[in-house]
Scaffold this active site. Sequence first.
Site, mmCIF file in Angstrom:
data_model
loop_
_atom_site.group_PDB
_atom_site.id
_atom_site.type_symbol
_atom_site.label_atom_id
_atom_site.label_comp_id
_atom_site.label_asym_id
_atom_site.label_seq_id
_atom_site.Cartn_x
_atom_site.Cartn_y
_atom_site.Cartn_z
ATOM 1 N N CYS A 27 67.938 90.698 22.909
ATOM 2 C CA CYS A 27 67.786 92.154 22.839
ATOM 3 C C CYS A 27 67.383 92.745 24.191
ATOM 4 C CB CYS A 27 66.738 92.458 21.757
ATOM 5 S SG CYS A 27 66.030 94.091 21.816
ATOM 6 N N CYS A 30 64.205 94.882 24.155
ATOM 7 C CA CYS A 30 63.036 94.009 23.981
ATOM 8 C C CYS A 30 62.545 93.501 25.334
ATOM 9 C CB CYS A 30 63.369 92.821 23.080
ATOM 10 S SG CYS A 30 63.834 93.296 21.404
#
Length: 106
Positions: A27, A30
């Site tokens: 991600c 993230c």
Amino acid sequence: MSAQPKTFQELIDGDQPVLVDFTATWCGPCKMMHPILEDTSRQMGDKVKILKVDVDKNPLAASKFQVRGVPTLILFQKGKILWRQSGVVPAHQLVQTIESNILKEA
């Protein structure tokens, strides 16, 4: 010296607020949260514990808290969810949010 809590549940049930970052290695947003969380940790010190939970390695935890997207941040204290938000949160906003939620509980 007391024994360290062993489980995720014991940590989020404790008196100390715990900010859980539900994340994934693949991600992009993230990855953006990583330095923000480090900065938040430095600013907050012992006021809050920050945990990272990889949703791919811990699908039960992600499912239990209905994490549909990553990153999702959830602030727990004494087993209660005080705040949650998905997406990247700037450090100053994260610190303000944590402090305001902790003060409400104190």
